[in-house]
Design a protein around this motif. Structure first.
Motif, PDB file in Angstrom:
ATOM      1  N   GLU A   1      19.865   9.433 -19.147  1.00 23.62           N
ATOM      2  CA  GLU A   1      19.791   8.295 -18.024  1.00 23.62           C
ATOM      3  C   GLU A   1      20.516   7.293 -18.757  1.00 23.62           C
ATOM      4  O   GLU A   1      21.245   6.441 -18.027  1.00 23.62           O
ATOM      5  CB  GLU A   1      18.406   7.878 -18.200  1.00 23.62           C
ATOM      6  N   THR A   2      20.728   6.786 -20.030  1.00 16.79           N
ATOM      7  CA  THR A   2      21.628   5.962 -20.359  1.00 16.79           C
ATOM      8  C   THR A   2      23.187   6.097 -20.163  1.00 16.79           C
ATOM      9  O   THR A   2      23.746   5.094 -19.758  1.00 16.79           O
ATOM     10  CB  THR A   2      21.221   5.398 -22.023  1.00 16.79           C
ATOM     11  N   ILE A   3      23.335   7.474 -20.523  1.00 19.66           N
ATOM     12  CA  ILE A   3      24.692   7.681 -20.369  1.00 19.66           C
ATOM     13  C   ILE A   3      25.269   7.841 -19.036  1.00 19.66           C
ATOM     14  O   ILE A   3      26.233   7.391 -18.393  1.00 19.66           O
ATOM     15  CB  ILE A   3      24.921   9.103 -21.096  1.00 19.66           C
ATOM     16  N   ARG A   4      24.329   8.380 -18.118  1.00 22.13           N
ATOM     17  CA  ARG A   4      24.433   8.363 -16.700  1.00 22.13           C
ATOM     18  C   ARG A   4      24.780   7.054 -15.966  1.00 22.13           C
ATOM     19  O   ARG A   4      25.635   6.771 -15.237  1.00 22.13           O
ATOM     20  CB  ARG A   4      23.456   9.086 -16.065  1.00 22.13           C
ATOM     21  N   ALA A   5      23.833   6.051 -16.470  1.00 22.39           N
ATOM     22  CA  ALA A   5      23.861   4.845 -15.962  1.00 22.39           C
ATOM     23  C   ALA A   5      25.303   4.164 -16.389  1.00 22.39           C
ATOM     24  O   ALA A   5      25.879   3.243 -15.664  1.00 22.39           O
ATOM     25  CB  ALA A   5      22.895   3.917 -16.719  1.00 22.39           C
ATOM     26  N   ALA A   6      25.631   4.301 -17.676  1.00 23.31           N
ATOM     27  CA  ALA A   6      26.919   3.699 -18.494  1.00 23.31           C
ATOM     28  C   ALA A   6      27.961   4.116 -17.521  1.00 23.31           C
ATOM     29  O   ALA A   6      29.270   3.711 -17.207  1.00 23.31           O
ATOM     30  CB  ALA A   6      26.986   4.157 -19.842  1.00 23.31           C
TER      31      ALA A   6
ATOM     32  N   ILE B   1      26.429   1.834 -26.048  1.00 24.84           N
ATOM     33  CA  ILE B   1      25.932   1.449 -27.631  1.00 24.84           C
ATOM     34  C   ILE B   1      24.701   0.860 -27.894  1.00 24.84           C
ATOM     35  O   ILE B   1      23.837   1.398 -28.588  1.00 24.84           O
ATOM     36  CB  ILE B   1      27.136   1.148 -28.264  1.00 24.84           C
ATOM     37  N   PRO B   2      24.562  -0.191 -27.042  1.00 21.78           N
ATOM     38  CA  PRO B   2      22.973  -1.032 -27.432  1.00 21.78           C
ATOM     39  C   PRO B   2      21.893   0.041 -27.154  1.00 21.78           C
ATOM     40  O   PRO B   2      20.980   0.100 -27.903  1.00 21.78           O
ATOM     41  CB  PRO B   2      23.319  -2.226 -26.574  1.00 21.78           C
ATOM     42  N   PRO B   3      22.012   0.634 -25.917  1.00 21.83           N
ATOM     43  CA  PRO B   3      20.679   1.612 -25.787  1.00 21.83           C
ATOM     44  C   PRO B   3      20.579   2.541 -26.386  1.00 21.83           C
ATOM     45  O   PRO B   3      19.429   3.182 -26.733  1.00 21.83           O
ATOM     46  CB  PRO B   3      20.799   1.691 -24.185  1.00 21.83           C
ATOM     47  N   LEU B   4      21.762   3.232 -26.638  1.00 25.45           N
ATOM     48  CA  LEU B   4      21.530   4.427 -27.605  1.00 25.45           C
ATOM     49  C   LEU B   4      21.348   3.989 -29.143  1.00 25.45           C
ATOM     50  O   LEU B   4      20.602   5.110 -29.478  1.00 25.45           O
ATOM     51  CB  LEU B   4      22.968   5.086 -27.691  1.00 25.45           C
ATOM     52  N   SER B   5      21.606   3.070 -29.499  1.00 20.42           N
ATOM     53  CA  SER B   5      21.068   2.425 -30.934  1.00 20.42           C
ATOM     54  C   SER B   5      19.726   2.319 -30.879  1.00 20.42           C
ATOM     55  O   SER B   5      19.042   2.641 -32.143  1.00 20.42           O
ATOM     56  CB  SER B   5      21.712   1.154 -31.025  1.00 20.42           C
ATOM     57  N   ASN B   6      19.287   1.874 -29.705  1.00 20.12           N
ATOM     58  CA  ASN B   6      18.004   1.630 -29.564  1.00 20.12           C
ATOM     59  C   ASN B   6      17.135   2.812 -29.672  1.00 20.12           C
ATOM     60  O   ASN B   6      16.053   3.281 -30.533  1.00 20.12           O
ATOM     61  CB  ASN B   6      17.300   0.913 -28.373  1.00 20.12           C
ATOM     62  N   SER B   7      17.568   3.895 -28.854  1.00 21.59           N
ATOM     63  CA  SER B   7      17.233   5.171 -29.018  1.00 21.59           C
ATOM     64  C   SER B   7      16.953   5.853 -30.509  1.00 21.59           C
ATOM     65  O   SER B   7      16.174   6.445 -31.010  1.00 21.59           O
ATOM     66  CB  SER B   7      18.002   6.349 -27.990  1.00 21.59           C
ATOM     67  N   LEU B   8      18.095   5.578 -31.380  1.00 20.99           N
ATOM     68  CA  LEU B   8      18.155   6.110 -32.481  1.00 20.99           C
ATOM     69  C   LEU B   8      17.064   5.466 -33.521  1.00 20.99           C
ATOM     70  O   LEU B   8      16.532   6.179 -34.183  1.00 20.99           O
ATOM     71  CB  LEU B   8      19.566   5.601 -33.124  1.00 20.99           C
TER      72      LEU B   8
END
Length: 232
Positions: free
Chosen positions: A118-123, A159-166
């Motif tokens: 969903e993060t990538i789709r929104a990006a 990058i910011p939301p994916l970093s939060n996921s990590l």
């Protein structure tokens, strides 16, 4: 306070060793696979229907599976998913998941992929459509536009939301203790059961988690600074 420092000196090396052997590898492998699942899922859900009827029907089925996958893993607790895969599937004679590492990586990667998709789709959707049209006008194919125009910009945005996921995944690996993986939290439980210093051990392992997540946060900060050069 002095007793806590003595405890830290005695058990901190063991906790760090568990982090290097179990927590960090589990996080890296699960997040890497999760990104693959996320990217594939996002691209499937964003794909436009082709003119061929059979291909369009097949894509529609894929979109349905992708949507169901995302809904399933976002709608159920992570610990329930671990129990189903590690305890439930082997009970249904699917012995492949009797291995705790296989079950943990499978669940963590699929769970991460569902949220990250969903993060990538929104990006991807946030990239101006005019840039896609510009790429097509230069003679690029749809896949070339995605590969060289859309995805690089979407990567910077995500990058910011994916970093939060990590960071969340790193902390969620503590749940692997319920399927017998002796990561940091499981080890702290074992030590606390032996020395009865329950509060001190849990505070100590919390400090280690905070230290590791702080390193990831610092890495995220510098990665954002680096990629901001390509914002314009």
């Amino acid at each position: 306070m002095s007793e806590f420092f003595e405890l830290a000196v005695k058990y901190l090396p063991s906790l760090l060793q568990a982090a290097l052997q179990y927590t960090i590898p589990l996080t890296i492998m699960s997040f890497s696979l999760g990104l693959v699942f996320a990217l594939v899922t996002a691209l499937i859900r964003l794909s436009q229907s082709p003119k061929n009827e059979w291909a369009a029907a097949f894509l529609k089925i894929l979109k349905g599976f992708a949507a169901f996958y995302v809904w399933t893993f976002r709608s159920t607790p992570l610990i329930v998913q671990l129990f189903i895969v590690f305890y439930g599937l082997p009970n249904a004679h699917i012995s492949f998941f009797a291995n705790a590492w296989v079950s943990a990586i499978t669940v963590f990667s699929l769970n991460t992929g569902a949220y990250a998709s969903e993060t990538i789709r929104a990006a991807i959707l946030s990239v101006p459509h005019v840039q896609k049209e510009a790429g097509l006008s230069l003679g690029m194919s749809n896949w070339e536009v995605y590969l060289y125009v859309v995805l690089p910009q979407a990567a910077r945005i995500s990058i910011p939301p994916l970093s939060n996921s990590l960071i969340s995944l790193l902390k969620d690996t503590s749940l692997a203790s319920v399927i017998t993986i002796v990561e940091m939290f499981y080890l702290s439980q074992q030590i606390a059961a032996q020395n009865y210093r329950i509060l001190s051990m849990y505070i100590l392992v919390a400090i280690v988690y905070a230290f590791l997540t702080s390193i990831l946060s610092i890495g995220q900060h510098y990665l954002e600074i680096y990629t901001s050069r390509f914002a314009q």
